[in-house]
Design a protein around this motif. Structure first.
Motif, short mmCIF file in Angstrom:
data_model
loop_
_atom_site.label_atom_id
_atom_site.label_comp_id
_atom_site.label_asym_id
_atom_site.label_seq_id
_atom_site.Cartn_x
_atom_site.Cartn_y
_atom_site.Cartn_z
N ILE A 19 0.83 -1.21 0.00
CA ILE A 19 0.00 0.00 0.00
C ILE A 19 0.87 1.26 0.00
O ILE A 19 0.64 2.20 -0.77
N ALA A 20 1.90 1.26 0.86
CA ALA A 20 2.77 2.43 0.96
C ALA A 20 3.56 2.65 -0.31
O ALA A 20 3.75 3.79 -0.77
N SER A 21 4.01 1.57 -0.92
CA SER A 21 4.82 1.67 -2.13
C SER A 21 4.00 2.19 -3.32
O SER A 21 4.52 2.91 -4.18
N ARG A 22 2.72 1.83 -3.35
CA ARG A 22 1.88 2.21 -4.48
C ARG A 22 1.12 3.52 -4.26
O ARG A 22 0.52 4.04 -5.20
N ALA A 23 1.16 4.02 -3.05
CA ALA A 23 0.48 5.28 -2.75
C ALA A 23 1.18 6.43 -3.48
O ALA A 23 2.40 6.46 -3.57
N ARG A 24 0.42 7.30 -4.00
CA ARG A 24 0.98 8.45 -4.73
C ARG A 24 0.97 9.68 -3.82
O ARG A 24 0.18 10.61 -4.01
N ILE A 25 1.84 9.66 -2.83
CA ILE A 25 1.95 10.77 -1.88
C ILE A 25 3.04 11.73 -2.35
O ILE A 25 4.13 11.30 -2.73
N LYS A 26 2.73 13.01 -2.32
CA LYS A 26 3.72 14.01 -2.72
C LYS A 26 4.92 13.97 -1.79
O LYS A 26 4.78 14.02 -0.57
#
Length: 266
Positions: free
Chosen positions: A129-136
């Motif tokens: 989930i963290a790897s695929r999240a698109r967080i700025k």
């Protein structure tokens, strides 16, 4: 003799896995199950030998730790966007509080194959989930990590108290979800591992002081030295690997490990 061989094997496993987001504690518990290395002394052993691997990080980042220590002694926290001792303290407090409150439950209920398998799977899902999240990304390096991000990463670190979640897996995932780059999250994870593990080991040694005699003490020493030597040989390579390889690959490894161990033992 069996216990001494087990101590060497577990020390090698610790040195190889401590710096990867695959849960070194989980590996030690599963390996201990296969080796028949169990009991109160074995539980303490699996915690204490992590200190051997962590000492390798202390040597790697020695100059930076000394710089932060000087800033701490001088009460110099004037540059919140430059990594300093206050970042470290903030990130350590949540896990320390939870550990002090729940350490009996953690050691009594979670140091077993079943909880570890659960931790490996759920922790792997968090990493995906963290790897695929698109967080700025707002912090490309550790010097750009804010106090707020340090606190958030510290909260994610609490998950690592469940064996199988992995301290580096939890904190790197937390960093990604809070806007740090994977490189910054990995570096920060390595930095905070030393004070966290030092504190946890000292508390555990005190609680288990009655076990630190004779053969048990020698086992701890053998495991500690083995973990330290192996970690010193592996730390730089593995640090670069964590910075470059996507977390999904480590998650897949965790899933495969959980399945294989379940088929073999459970």
């Amino acid at each position: 003799m069996h216990d001494f061989i087990s101590a060497i094997i577990l020390g090698m496993i610790e040195g190889l896995t401590e710096f990867l987001p695959v849960s070194s504690t989980g590996h030690l518990i599963l390996a201990g199950e296969l080796l028949g290395f169990e009991g109160d002394a074995a539980t303490t052993f699996k915690i204490v030998i992590q200190l051997g691997a962590v000492m390798a990080v202390l040597l790697l980042y020695w100059s930076r730790y000394m710089s932060m220590l000087k800033g701490l002694l001088a009460f110099d926290f004037s540059a919140p966007k430059k990594l300093n001792a206050l970042h470290m303290i903030i990130s350590m407090v949540p896990a320390l509080i939870v550990y002090l409150l729940l350490k009996d439950f953690i050691k009594g209920r979670l140091f077993g194959p079943g909880p570890v398998l659960i931790g490996l799977i759920i922790g792997g899902m968090l990493m995906i989930i963290a790897s695929r999240a698109r967080i700025k990304v707002t912090a490309e390096s550790t010097d750009e990590i804010t106090y707020k991000q340090a606190l958030g990463i510290g909260l994610f670190q609490c998950l690592a108290l469940w064996p199988g979640f992995s301290r580096s897996g939890s904190t790197i995932s937390g960093g990604l979800l809070l806007g740090t780059s994977q490189k910054a999250a990995a570096d920060f994870t390595f930095m905070i591992s030393v004070p966290v593990m030092l504190g946890a080991t000292v508390l555990d040694l005190y609680d288990s002081r009655d076990l630190l005699t004779g053969d048990a003490l020698l086992l701890f020493l053998i495991g500690f030295i083995t973990a330290f030597v192996v970690a010193m040989l592996a730390v730089v390579t593995f640090l670069n690997l964590i910075k470059r390889l996507k977390l999904e690959w480590f998650a897949i490894y965790r899933f495969v490990l959980a399945i294989v161990f379940y088929l073999l033992v459970m």
